[in-house]
Design an enzyme around this catalytic site. Structure first.
Site, short mmCIF file in Angstrom:
data_model
loop_
_atom_site.label_atom_id
_atom_site.label_comp_id
_atom_site.label_asym_id
_atom_site.label_seq_id
_atom_site.Cartn_x
_atom_site.Cartn_y
_atom_site.Cartn_z
N SER A 193 33.33 34.92 34.12
CA SER A 193 34.60 35.93 33.53
C SER A 193 34.16 37.35 33.08
O SER A 193 33.60 38.17 34.24
CB SER A 193 35.02 35.26 32.22
OG SER A 193 36.23 35.94 31.56
N THR A 194 34.09 37.75 31.86
CA THR A 194 33.75 39.01 31.64
C THR A 194 32.26 39.41 32.10
O THR A 194 31.26 38.71 31.77
CB THR A 194 33.61 39.16 29.69
OG1 THR A 194 34.62 38.64 29.35
CG2 THR A 194 33.46 40.41 29.52
N HIS A 219 38.33 35.50 35.97
CA HIS A 219 39.27 35.52 35.27
C HIS A 219 39.81 37.09 35.58
O HIS A 219 38.91 38.06 35.00
CB HIS A 219 38.80 35.32 33.96
CG HIS A 219 38.69 33.93 33.40
ND1 HIS A 219 37.76 33.73 32.26
CD2 HIS A 219 38.83 32.91 34.16
CE1 HIS A 219 37.68 32.42 32.34
NE2 HIS A 219 38.58 31.82 33.14
N MET A 312 33.00 35.30 28.47
CA MET A 312 33.35 34.85 27.01
C MET A 312 34.18 33.56 27.04
O MET A 312 34.60 33.25 27.80
CB MET A 312 34.14 35.94 26.31
CG MET A 312 34.47 35.72 24.90
SD MET A 312 35.90 36.90 24.40
CE MET A 312 36.10 36.18 22.63
N ASP A 315 35.44 28.24 28.93
CA ASP A 315 36.03 27.81 30.26
C ASP A 315 35.01 27.57 31.34
O ASP A 315 34.24 28.27 31.77
CB ASP A 315 37.09 28.77 30.82
CG ASP A 315 37.98 28.38 31.85
OD1 ASP A 315 38.07 27.40 32.17
OD2 ASP A 315 38.36 29.18 32.72
#
Length: 378
Positions: A193-194, A219, A312, A315
């Site tokens: 993600s991030t 993401h 972050m 997930d």
């Protein structure tokens, strides 16, 4: 720009500057962010030149930035910030294919994440997505921006209208007690993600053409994943593209889940292919890493290597544990090389990671796995 010290870490509220040429956007973003008790909007200005004047007296912890503005565009401003004083930046971008290309340039220049905005119905959209906006700003405030400097990075944000946090049960049932027996086909499932676009670029550009087939969840909003995959395809020896329903996983091919869709691994005989489907948000994401990882646990067992990278939240953490329980090899990226250590940290806490490795060691481990070696625990 004269760099004044960022507020010390004991400051309870994240101090934010908004830079957007639309007065409506500035007002809406200010109202939404100030409504969160953990955030304070220091100022909202119409262009980067005004922002630089304000930053001479007060430097924000996070900047929310439009990329298309008069006098100085947001991309030029971002590059100036990252070269002089790296600061977490959240890009507020229009959800269009043309905007996706520009926004990816901003991510490559060092922005932390993307929050999309429509051309119409802006105020209602921002109000509906207020939790996601606040989450993006808070995540950015904890980002290790030195990991982003001069790199090609990440990604993106959750869908508007946060609803109850569903698990992968909303898409498919948990895997059975027995893992799939091994075949000669070895594959890799990656979730991030991030900070993930930066990390994925660093890893995938190191891989030779003969590499295991890969299924990747990053993401990122819809329309951005196709542009991201195309960018990686131009940089890598392997082929990289956005996944389509029914795509077969092949050596030398990395398939990235489309934004706004879930992606699941399936097996037909000795071969693996992908299902791209609609469905509710899982862990407030679509695509969800947990969905991909659970599907890998169910159909691939010891034939798959699961890797959870910077991001972050949590997930993918439970999904990685399910993969390990099903006989898969599993790796979590280490804290020092992450932009945000949330997802790997949670996977490690749950016991889902056999190994914890820095980013620069992942390519070798992936190739070793493809060559038939097991990823041994510590």
């Amino acid at each position: 720009m004269n760099a004044h010290p960022v507020q010390n870490s004991s400051q309870r509220r994240v101090q934010v500057m908004i830079v957007d040429d639309s007065a409506v956007v500035r007002q809406a973003l200010t109202e939404v962010l100030n409504a969160d008790p953990g955030i304070e909007v220091l100022c909202a200005v119409a262009d980067p030149l005004l922002a630089m004047e304000r930053m001479k007296t007060k430097w924000p912890q996070v900047i929310v930035l439009d990329v298309e503005m008069p006098r100085m565009d947001g991309l030029t401003f971002l590059r100036k910030i990252m070269s002089e004083r790296p600061t977490p930046v959240v890009i507020c971008s229009t959800l269009t294919e043309a905007g996706a290309a520009t926004t990816l340039e901003a991510l490559a220049a060092g922005a932390v994440s993307i929050v999309t905005k429509p051309k119409l119905g802006l105020r209602r959209f921002i109000e509906d997505a207020s939790a996601d906006l606040a989450s993006a700003v808070k995540a950015a405030s904890h980002a290790n921006v030195n990991r982003l400097r001069g790199a090609h990075r990440p990604e993106p944000h959750q869908q508007p209208g946060v609803i109850p946090k569903l698990t992968a049960d909303a898409i498919l049932s948990p895997s059975g007690p027995k893992a799939m027996q091994q075949t000669t086909e070895r594959i890799i499932a990656i979730g991030t993600s991030t900070g993930g676009t930066q990390a994925l670029e660093q890893v995938l550009t190191c891989l030779p053409r003969v590499s295991p087939g890969m299924a990747i969840v990053q993401h990122m909003p819809e329309k951005f994943t196709a542009a991201f995959a195309s960018r990686l395809n131009n940089l890598c020896q392997i082929e990289v593209r956005e996944a389509k329903h029914g795509d077969r996983l092949l050596p030398g091919l990395a398939l990235i889940a489309p934004g706004g869709k879930h992606m699941m691994l399936k097996r037909s005989g000795a071969y693996y292919y992908l299902e791209v489907i609609d469905g509710p948000l899982v862990n407030r994401h679509r695509p969800s890493v947990d969905v991909l990882f659970r599907s890998a646990a169910k159909c691939a067992g010891a034939n798959v290597l699961g890797i959870i990278m910077t991001g972050m939240g949590d997930d993918g953490a439970r999904g990685l544990k399910e993969m390990r329980d099903a006989g898969a090899s599993t790796i979590a990226q280490d804290e020092a090389s992450c932009v945000v250590f949330g997802m790997p940290k949670e996977a490690i806490r749950l016991g889902g990671a056999q190994r914890v490795l820095p980013l620069n060691e992942l390519p070798r481990s992936m190739l070793d796995f493809g060559a038939g070696k097991r990823i041994e625990g510590k």
